[in-house]
Scaffold this active site. Structure first.
Site, PDB file in Angstrom:
ATOM      1  N   MET A  36      24.005   9.255   3.829  1.00 49.76           N
ATOM      2  CA  MET A  36      23.898  10.695   4.712  1.00 49.76           C
ATOM      3  C   MET A  36      23.932  10.109   6.385  1.00 49.76           C
ATOM      4  O   MET A  36      24.548  10.697   7.000  1.00 49.76           O
ATOM      5  CB  MET A  36      22.572  11.450   4.548  1.00 49.76           C
ATOM      6  CG  MET A  36      22.343  12.718   5.125  1.00 49.76           C
ATOM      7  SD  MET A  36      23.974  13.816   4.329  1.00 49.76           S
ATOM      8  CE  MET A  36      23.059  14.110   2.867  1.00 49.76           C
ATOM      9  N   PHE A  94     -12.496  -7.712  13.084  1.00 54.99           N
ATOM     10  CA  PHE A  94     -11.319  -7.917  12.357  1.00 54.99           C
ATOM     11  C   PHE A  94     -10.897  -6.949  11.343  1.00 54.99           C
ATOM     12  O   PHE A  94     -11.482  -6.404  10.748  1.00 54.99           O
ATOM     13  CB  PHE A  94     -11.716  -9.364  11.681  1.00 54.99           C
ATOM     14  CG  PHE A  94     -10.435  -9.674  10.626  1.00 54.99           C
ATOM     15  CD1 PHE A  94      -9.290 -10.275  11.071  1.00 54.99           C
ATOM     16  CD2 PHE A  94     -10.787  -9.633   9.198  1.00 54.99           C
ATOM     17  CE1 PHE A  94      -8.383 -10.758  10.505  1.00 54.99           C
ATOM     18  CE2 PHE A  94      -9.629 -10.291   8.504  1.00 54.99           C
ATOM     19  CZ  PHE A  94      -8.306 -10.651   8.915  1.00 54.99           C
ATOM     20  N   GLN A  95      -9.661  -6.483  11.380  1.00 53.16           N
ATOM     21  CA  GLN A  95      -8.821  -5.585  10.535  1.00 53.16           C
ATOM     22  C   GLN A  95      -9.674  -4.247  10.730  1.00 53.16           C
ATOM     23  O   GLN A  95      -9.637  -3.317   9.791  1.00 53.16           O
ATOM     24  CB  GLN A  95      -8.865  -5.909   9.105  1.00 53.16           C
ATOM     25  CG  GLN A  95      -8.127  -7.195   8.817  1.00 53.16           C
ATOM     26  CD  GLN A  95      -7.694  -7.322   7.381  1.00 53.16           C
ATOM     27  OE1 GLN A  95      -8.610  -7.131   6.410  1.00 53.16           O
ATOM     28  NE2 GLN A  95      -6.468  -7.796   7.063  1.00 53.16           N
ATOM     29  N   LYS A 123     -17.862  -1.210   4.861  1.00 51.52           N
ATOM     30  CA  LYS A 123     -18.031  -2.213   3.987  1.00 51.52           C
ATOM     31  C   LYS A 123     -19.568  -2.505   3.731  1.00 51.52           C
ATOM     32  O   LYS A 123     -20.021  -2.008   2.342  1.00 51.52           O
ATOM     33  CB  LYS A 123     -17.689  -3.581   4.431  1.00 51.52           C
ATOM     34  CG  LYS A 123     -17.870  -4.567   3.180  1.00 51.52           C
ATOM     35  CD  LYS A 123     -17.148  -5.782   3.747  1.00 51.52           C
ATOM     36  CE  LYS A 123     -17.175  -7.025   2.618  1.00 51.52           C
ATOM     37  NZ  LYS A 123     -16.807  -8.203   2.986  1.00 51.52           N
ATOM     38  N   GLU A 171       0.947  -1.242  -0.145  1.00 52.25           N
ATOM     39  CA  GLU A 171       0.095   0.062  -0.025  1.00 52.25           C
ATOM     40  C   GLU A 171       0.777   1.320   0.063  1.00 52.25           C
ATOM     41  O   GLU A 171       0.326   2.327  -0.535  1.00 52.25           O
ATOM     42  CB  GLU A 171      -1.007   0.048   1.204  1.00 52.25           C
ATOM     43  CG  GLU A 171      -2.043  -0.989   1.200  1.00 52.25           C
ATOM     44  CD  GLU A 171      -1.772  -2.441   1.715  1.00 52.25           C
ATOM     45  OE1 GLU A 171      -2.515  -3.375   1.715  1.00 52.25           O
ATOM     46  OE2 GLU A 171      -0.616  -2.459   2.027  1.00 52.25           O
TER      47      GLU A 171
END
Length: 602
Positions: A489, A129-130, A179, A67
């Site tokens: 760096m 869930f999630q 959803k 993602e």
């Protein structure tokens, strides 16, 4: 569920359909052609409509491998075009994987709409869930955010999200859709959508008395400096900046975000200022009597020690965001407005017959340019990183350049001269792993333009999985790894400020064979070691019709100079060669002496 209508009648009637369809159709109506994303359970109703929209030829979706790749790709797309970028992810870990990219876009004022799936609305707050509260998590790093509660609100929310993201000072806007809202049927009438945001009114035109005051200061100044930041690029003000600089003979310096706002091949250009800016830009800002800041925010990497920054200068500060004007440096003339609009007003109020008073100042700047040039060192038998970057800039002068973060980013900023929107780099947040997916987004937006990613061996491994996306879609970017086996760096700072204690910065052990890795993805891999092969290798890479992943092995301990140490003012740089005293003016001799004294102290 099938939609109860024929698609041809979409523009003409109220339709019985789902929230997911309304979401994708509303996005389509904003002119979006490309979306970057990764599916998952909570966002599947939306992905089902993406599938149908792709089948109708309306939208092209690019499946990334993580993602973070999606959000950086949307960011690169937006920077290259000025349009709002779009990415999609599912709930929970899918949404949280977007956070770094959202913060990157917020810091650099990049227009983006981020769509996330959410657990069903009746399950919110149950630790389903999630489930994560992505609205709350991202609240400090977005311009605005929404959680859709009713499908009837979708068309309005999407229209508002795009308007907010792309106007005023741009930024990312989050749209979170549960959803069940995506699955719910309702009567959809997109023609009734009206944006009504009474509390959101961006001011684009400056007040006339402030513009007049700015003109008076410019006319009086003998040592002016025009300092252009990312806001100048965002407002597409390069034409106005060029005309203003020409009319008043103003030298121009830019921030890392402002690269491309002014033609860096012009004699009035001083390149980038700040921590790793050119010596002459930093001397100029310390010696100017007027600083004209356009679309810049006086960032700490630009100013160094803020109380010593431009100590003798009066300041004109032009910015569309009133929160930035006076935040770090109090201006003598504050102007809140769009950079392009304000500069147009200044140009309309002045003439080509202006008296030029900057001749002696420009002569001084030319001396500094001659005495403190940026160097491209050459070594026997080993490539310098500057050579690699300079060669790509020379052979591909019209390319779009995306970078990762570190030494290679600073060398690229110093040595590559770019045009408007052709510099794509994470400036404010400094996000490693940004470069390749951002280049990918830029190339999707501009398929006929060359796009090159300059990365380091540490940065590239942050999102190296996106080689799979390049392979799947044949996205023809050239990925250049400036490989010194270090977090470059970090190593430089450890050498300079931590007595060479190189804690966890050596990347040699565990480094993959980048050529074999590229080939495992089905992408052309190239490895270059010998300096004598550089020119032909770059030509071959640029000519190849397809993505290339190139590993350039460079000198391991090269440092990026000039450098303004922490706590120092901009004229107290280290890493400069001492010029010949006889070639300098009295003022330049004094600065050179002070420079040497400070370098010894540091």
């Amino acid at each position: 569920m099938a939609n109860n209508f024929k698609y041809k009648s979409l523009e003409e009637a109220t339709l019985r359909t789902t929230g997911a369809f309304a979401l994708i159709d509303s996005v389509r109506r904003q002119g979006v052609k490309h979306i970057f994303g990764y599916p998952g359970g909570a966002i599947l109703p939306v992905y089902d409509e993406i599938y149908k929209a792709e089948a109708r030829g309306e939208i092209k979706h690019y499946l990334v491998r993580h993602e973070q790749g999606a959000v950086h790709a949307a960011d690169g797309y937006a920077r290259a075009t000025g349009q709002v970028g779009v990415c999609v992810a599912t709930s929970g870990p899918g949404a949280t994987n977007l956070v770094t990219g959202i913060a990157t876009a917020q810091m650099d004022s990049i227009p983006m709409v981020v769509i996330t799936g959410q657990v069903p609305s009746y399950a919110i707050g149950t630790d389903a869930f999630q489930e994560t509260d992505i609205w709350g998590i991202t609240l400090p790093i977005v311009k605005h955010s929404y959680v859709i509660r009713r499908p009837e609100d979708i068309a309005r929310i999407v229209a508002e999200a795009f308007h907010i993201a792309g106007t005023g000072r741009p930024g990312p806007v989050l749209v979170d859709i549960p959803k069940d809202i995506g699955q719910q049927e309702f009567d959809y009438n997109p023609e009734e959508v009206k944006i009504d945001l009474p509390g959101y009114q961006a001011r684009v035109k400056g007040y006339l008395h402030q513009i007049a005051a700015a003109i008076a200061l410019i006319r009086q100044s003998k040592r002016p400096l025009l300092y252009a930041g990312g806001g100048a690029v965002i407002s597409d003000a390069h034409t106005e900046i060029a005309e203003l600089a020409k009319r008043f003979q103003l030298p121009v310096t830019t921030t890392l975000m402002g690269k491309g706002a002014y033609n860096e091949n012009n004699d009035l250009s001083l390149g980038m200022l700040g921590m790793h800016g050119t010596a002459y830009a930093n001397f100029a800002v310390q010696g100017c009597d007027l600083l004209i800041a356009v679309g810049a925010r006086f960032d700490d990497r630009v100013t160094g020690r803020l109380d010593k920054f431009a100590p003798d200068a009066k300041v004109i500060h032009i910015d569309i965001d009133p929160a930035e004007v006076g935040k770090n440096r109090k201006p003598d003339v504050p102007i809140v407005g769009d950079v392009k609009e304000v500069l147009q007003a200044i140009l309309e109020a002045t003439s080509y017959e202006e008296t030029i008073q900057t001749k002696d100042w420009l002569k001084q700047l030319d001396e500094w340019k001659a005495d403190y040039p940026l160097e491209v060192p050459a070594y026997e038998g080993v490539l310098s990183p500057q050579q690699v970057i300079h060669e790509f800039g020379k052979q591909a002068p019209d390319a779009y350049f995306a970078t990762d973060v570190g030494q290679h980013q600073m060398w690229a900023a110093q040595l590559i001269k770019t045009g408007p929107r052709k510099w794509i780099s994470s400036a404010g947040l400094g996000t490693m792993g940004y470069g390749m997916p951002a280049a990918m987004g830029a190339k999707v937006a501009l398929p006929n333009d060359p796009v090159i990613c300059i990365s380091g061996d540490a940065s590239i491994q942050m999102n190296i999985q996106e080689l799979g996306t390049l392979a799947q879609y044949g996205i023809n970017i050239k990925v250049i790894v400036v490989n010194n086996g270090w977090q470059g760096m970090v190593r430089q700072w450890q050498e300079s400020f931590y007595n060479e204690r190189y804690s966890s910065s050596n990347m040699e052990v565990g480094m993959p064979d980048f050529v074999k890795l590229a080939e495992a993805f089905g992408i052309k891999g190239v490895k270059v070691i010998d300096p004598s092969d550089l020119q032909s290798a770059v030509a071959e890479i640029l000519a190849y019709d397809g993505p290339v992943f190139a590993d350039f092995r460079v000198k391991r301990d090269e440092n990026c100079y000039p450098m303004v140490p922490p706590g120092a003012s901009n004229d107290q740089m280290v890493g400069l060669q001492t010029p010949q005293r006889s070639q300098l003016s009295k003022e330049a001799q004094d600065i050179a002496s002070e420079l040497e004294r400070t370098a010894q102290l540091v």
